[in-house]
Design a protein around this motif. Sequence first.
Motif, mmCIF file in Angstrom:
data_model
loop_
_atom_site.group_PDB
_atom_site.id
_atom_site.type_symbol
_atom_site.label_atom_id
_atom_site.label_comp_id
_atom_site.label_asym_id
_atom_site.label_seq_id
_atom_site.Cartn_x
_atom_site.Cartn_y
_atom_site.Cartn_z
ATOM 1 N N THR A 45 0.236 3.099 -3.444
ATOM 2 C CA THR A 45 -0.769 4.195 -3.693
ATOM 3 C C THR A 45 -0.995 4.793 -2.882
ATOM 4 O OG1 THR A 45 -1.708 2.309 -1.887
ATOM 5 C CG2 THR A 45 -0.720 1.826 -4.129
ATOM 6 N N ASN A 46 -1.929 5.062 -3.191
ATOM 7 C CA ASN A 46 -2.684 7.088 -2.338
ATOM 8 C C ASN A 46 -4.461 5.970 -2.168
ATOM 9 O OD1 ASN A 46 -1.130 9.055 -3.845
ATOM 10 N ND2 ASN A 46 -2.028 8.565 -5.999
ATOM 11 N N ILE A 47 -4.445 4.974 -1.292
ATOM 12 C CA ILE A 47 -5.094 4.393 -1.140
ATOM 13 C C ILE A 47 -5.304 5.107 0.515
ATOM 14 C CG2 ILE A 47 -6.238 2.582 -0.208
ATOM 15 C CD1 ILE A 47 -4.933 1.241 -2.445
ATOM 16 N N LYS A 48 -6.411 5.707 1.350
ATOM 17 C CA LYS A 48 -6.266 6.200 2.197
ATOM 18 C C LYS A 48 -6.943 5.209 3.374
ATOM 19 C CE LYS A 48 -7.535 10.270 0.366
ATOM 20 N NZ LYS A 48 -7.949 11.800 0.459
ATOM 21 N N PHE A 49 -6.146 4.903 4.262
ATOM 22 C CA PHE A 49 -6.678 4.755 5.456
ATOM 23 C C PHE A 49 -6.866 5.473 7.119
ATOM 24 C CE2 PHE A 49 -3.242 1.790 3.191
ATOM 25 C CZ PHE A 49 -4.471 1.352 2.647
ATOM 26 N N PRO B 100 -3.081 8.625 2.530
ATOM 27 C CA PRO B 100 -2.142 7.507 2.143
ATOM 28 C C PRO B 100 -1.729 7.438 3.633
ATOM 29 C CG PRO B 100 -3.346 8.737 0.704
ATOM 30 C CD PRO B 100 -3.379 9.463 1.874
ATOM 31 N N ILE B 101 -0.341 6.263 3.473
ATOM 32 C CA ILE B 101 0.514 5.685 4.426
ATOM 33 C C ILE B 101 1.388 6.307 4.573
ATOM 34 C CG2 ILE B 101 2.028 4.353 4.717
ATOM 35 C CD1 ILE B 101 0.401 1.808 4.445
ATOM 36 N N LYS B 102 2.040 6.520 2.679
ATOM 37 C CA LYS B 102 3.258 7.704 2.915
ATOM 38 C C LYS B 102 3.042 9.171 2.768
ATOM 39 C CE LYS B 102 1.645 8.337 -2.532
ATOM 40 N NZ LYS B 102 1.988 8.257 -3.516
ATOM 41 N N ASP B 103 1.491 9.798 3.164
ATOM 42 C CA ASP B 103 1.112 11.283 3.629
ATOM 43 C C ASP B 103 1.323 10.587 5.207
ATOM 44 O OD1 ASP B 103 1.703 11.963 1.279
ATOM 45 O OD2 ASP B 103 -1.205 11.907 1.321
ATOM 46 N N TYR B 104 1.048 9.983 5.342
ATOM 47 C CA TYR B 104 0.806 9.626 6.961
ATOM 48 C C TYR B 104 2.684 10.429 7.857
ATOM 49 C CZ TYR B 104 0.176 7.835 11.370
ATOM 50 O OH TYR B 104 0.081 7.625 12.943
ATOM 51 N N TYR C 277 1.400 -1.360 0.039
ATOM 52 C CA TYR C 277 0.157 0.502 0.423
ATOM 53 C C TYR C 277 1.150 1.171 -0.135
ATOM 54 C CZ TYR C 277 -4.051 -2.620 0.654
ATOM 55 O OH TYR C 277 -5.208 -3.567 0.915
#
Length: 218
Positions: free
Chosen positions: A114-118, A133-137, A111
Motif C-alpha cells: 500500500t501507499n499508507i505512510k508511516f 510508505p514501507i516500500k519507499d522506506y 501494509y
Amino acid sequence: MKKHFYLLALLSLVYCTKEVKNSSQVTATDSLMLNSEDSIANESNQIEKEDLNRAQTLETLNNEVISTLKTKDFVRFSKYIHPEKGIRFSMYGYVQPKQDKHFTRGEFIKYVPTNIKFTWGEKDGTGDKLVLPIKDYLTKWVFKKDFKGAEYHENVFKGSGNSINNLKEIYPKADFTENYIPGSEEYGEMDWKSLRFVFEELYGTKYLVAVINDEWTV
C-alpha cells in the motif's frame, strides 16, 4: 636348602604379582587420560563445527535478505521476519525501542503493497520527520546504497561514527551481520554506510528481528 628355595620362590611370586598390579594400574590410568583427552578433542571439534555452521547460516541469510531488498521482492523479504517478535526498523545505529517503527509479520505483509505512510523517525542534522510508505522506506532509506557488494561482517561493528551504538544492549542474545560501504577520500571517509541485520532463533531457525541503518551523524 629346600626352605631357602621355597622362600625365594614365594618372594619372586609376590614381586611379580605387585608388578602386574602396578602395571595394570598404570594402564588403567593411561587409558582414562586418553579417553578424557579424546572427549575434550571431540567436544572442541563439535563446538568448532557448530560455530562454522552458525557462521555459514548467518552469511546465507544475510545475502538472501540483501537480494530481496535489491530486487524489491518484499513478499519474499517478509518470510525472514520473526513470526512472534516481528521486525523493528532503526534509522540510525542508536536503537530506540519505543520510537523506532515496529511491525508484526502480518502487519508488514498487509501494509507493504500500500501507499499508507508511516513516521520512521527524524533525520539527523535537520530534525525533519521521515514519513514514507514501507516500500519507499526500504528502497530510499534502508537500501539507499547498493549493499549487494558491501563488506560483510559477522557480530562485528565496522562502521563507527560519533553516535552511540547500543545494538548489543537492546539485542544481547542475538546474532547480527553488518554490510559496510567505506567512505570516500573526497569526504574524508565520513560518508560510510552500514546496514545491519539482527537475527534471533525460534525452534532452531533464525529470523530477522531488526534492520538497522548506520552512518556518520552530526
